[in-house]
Structures are given as C-alpha cells and as structure tokens.
Scaffold this active site. Structure first.
Site, PDB file in Angstrom:
ATOM      1  N   ILE A   1       0.897  -1.157   0.000  1.00 59.09           N
ATOM      2  CA  ILE A   1       0.000   0.000   0.000  1.00 59.09           C
ATOM      3  C   ILE A   1       0.934   1.206   0.000  1.00 59.09           C
ATOM      4  O   ILE A   1       1.890   1.255   0.774  1.00 59.09           O
ATOM      5  CB  ILE A   1      -0.966   0.003   1.215  1.00 59.09           C
ATOM      6  CG1 ILE A   1      -1.863   1.241   1.226  1.00 59.09           C
ATOM      7  CG2 ILE A   1      -0.245  -0.130   2.540  1.00 59.09           C
ATOM      8  CD1 ILE A   1      -3.001   1.178   2.278  1.00 59.09           C
ATOM      9  N   SER A   2       0.702   2.148  -0.909  1.00 60.08           N
ATOM     10  CA  SER A   2       1.622   3.272  -1.066  1.00 60.08           C
ATOM     11  C   SER A   2       1.622   4.173   0.160  1.00 60.08           C
ATOM     12  O   SER A   2       0.653   4.239   0.911  1.00 60.08           O
ATOM     13  CB  SER A   2       1.248   4.094  -2.296  1.00 60.08           C
ATOM     14  OG  SER A   2       1.195   3.275  -3.442  1.00 60.08           O
ATOM     15  N   GLN A   3       2.732   4.895   0.301  1.00 57.71           N
ATOM     16  CA  GLN A   3       2.907   5.848   1.411  1.00 57.71           C
ATOM     17  C   GLN A   3       1.869   6.981   1.282  1.00 57.71           C
ATOM     18  O   GLN A   3       1.692   7.522   0.191  1.00 57.71           O
ATOM     19  CB  GLN A   3       4.326   6.401   1.271  1.00 57.71           C
ATOM     20  CG  GLN A   3       4.752   7.367   2.318  1.00 57.71           C
ATOM     21  CD  GLN A   3       6.030   8.086   1.913  1.00 57.71           C
ATOM     22  OE1 GLN A   3       6.702   7.701   0.943  1.00 57.71           O
ATOM     23  NE2 GLN A   3       6.364   9.122   2.633  1.00 57.71           N
TER      24      GLN A   3
END
Ligand code: SAH
Length: 226
Positions: free
Chosen positions: A74-76
């Site tokens: 899951i992206s930052q």
C-alpha cells in the site's frame, strides 16, 4: 470468523485506528506540503486501517508504505496525496482511471473526490481483496477491473485523469491515447540509470507535455494478468 470489513466497529476504528489518529496524519501531510483541500478532506475520511492486514492496523496512519501480500505494498500516504494533487491540480475532478488497485486505498480516495473512477489490478487475488476491503465504504461511483493496466480501459476512455501506482520503464502508449484532449496523467517512471521519478503528462489536443518530478519508489509495473 475473523472480524469482517463491514463490521461497523472496525470501520470506525479505535485508538491507533481512530478518526483522531487519521486527523493527525492529515495534519502531518499538510505540514509536509500537501495543499489541495479536496485531497486532505478525503484522507481525513477514508479509513486506511481497513486496507491493511489487522496485524499492521496500528501502523496504518504512519507515513509509510506497508506490505499487502503478493510482494505488493500500500503506497505511502504522502506519495498518494501528492500524486492525486498533481493530477487534479486546480481542475474540477472528472472521470478517473487508476492502474494498480492493490488493496484499494487510493481507489477509495479517488472515488471520494471524483465523480467516476475505474481501477485496474492485474493480480486477481488482490483485485478480489480490494473489492472486499471497499464493501463497507459503499462507493457506488467506483468500478474495479481485473486486467492489464498496460492496455488501459478502452471501453471507459477517455479519462480526465489517470494515476498509475506501479513503475513502468516507459510511458504506456494505450494510457496516453486514453487521456482526454485536456487530460493529465501521473505515473512513476523507472529511470534507465536506476531509480524512479514521477512523470506528469499533460495532453493538449495532439500534443503531450511531459515533466519529470519527485524521485519515488514503487513496485514495478508488470505486463499481463496474474
Ligand atoms: N494503489 C495502491 C498501491 C498498489 S501497489 C494503494 O492504494 O496503495 C501497485 C499495484 O499495481 C500492485 O497491486 C500491482 O499488482 C499492480 N500492478 C502492477 N502492474 C500492473 C498492471 N500492468 N496492470 C494493473 N495493475 C498492475
């Protein structure tokens, strides 16, 4: 059975997953330079903890990427916020395509901001997990598609905005073609010398203007369905 994502208590969150913790994340994003109030408002309401494994829930509002299985992340939050801000700019949100649904977090943010959102994921199991994660949020304007993002989504084109969440070695031509005449696309591009940078593509009729922006670190974009 384990707690499901449609469990209202889980959706609301407590302690490290509460609305207050989320508000602190939004304050940090603001202090790091995110300015678009539409993006900040969406991040204040979408419960990021619903998109990570329950063992990682207490870390859901840290500004870091987290594993979601299948070697994906899951992206930052900062990078997600920055990409949505860059692709929207001062425009009224329009029909949007996301490539790389993953767990569905960015898709939920986009569907909170934009009138119509399509999100493609190549890994079937992640596509299905995203569908489960998103159930409780009841986003009627979001369509999830199992497919190869390199081909885009011809049947729903043209798109006002396209956001790609995996790094390609070159600008995917099908995506460029599926941009509306005044559309914008943001994607991480793998650099020939190593590393990645965000690329902003602005279409003006037949002309495409490309600008290289921040260095980033995304999982690679891969061809074909899995
Ligand atoms: N948008 C997610 C980030 C997912 S990570 C978030 O909100 O955090 C990137 C995702 O892109 C992975 O799930 C990966 O499987 C997917 N992906 C990689 N190549 C792809 C392709 N060609 N088409 C569709 N999805 C792809």
């Amino acid at each position: 059975m384990a707690r499901t994502l449609s469990d209202p208590a889980r959706t609301a969150g407590v302690g490290m997953t509460s609305a207050r913790t989320r508000a602190r994340m939004v304050a940090r994003l603001r202090s790091k330079g995110i300015r678009d109030e539409r993006v900040l408002a969406a991040m204040a309401v979408v419960p990021r903890h619903l998109f990570v494994d329950s063992a990682l829930e207490s870390r859901a509002y840290e500004d870091s990427a987290l594993p979601i299985g299948f070697s994906q992340t899951i992206s930052q939050p900062f990078v997600v916020a920055r990409m949505i801000e860059l692709v929207l700019q001062e425009r009224t949100p329009g029909k949007t395509l996301e490539v790389g649904t993953g767990c569905g977090y960015q898709a939920a943010l986009l569907a909170t901001i934009c009138p119509e959102v399509y999100s493609i994921e190549r890994i079937k199991a992640l596509h299905e997990r995203a569908r489960r994660n998103l159930l409780a949020l009841r986003l009627a304007n979001l369509r999830l598609v199992h497919g190869d993002g390199y081909a885009g989504l011809e049947q729903a084109a043209p798109f006002h905005s396209i956001i790609v969440a995996a790094a390609a070695p070159h600008l995917p031509q099908a995506l460029a073609r599926q941009l509306a005449p005044d559309g914008r696309m943001i994607l991480p591009l793998a650099q020939p010398a190593g590393g990645q940078r965000l690329l902003l593509v602005e279409r003006r009729g037949r002309a495409y203007q490309e600008s290289e922006l921040d260095p980033v670190h995304f999982v690679p974009m891969e061809a074909g369905k899995a």
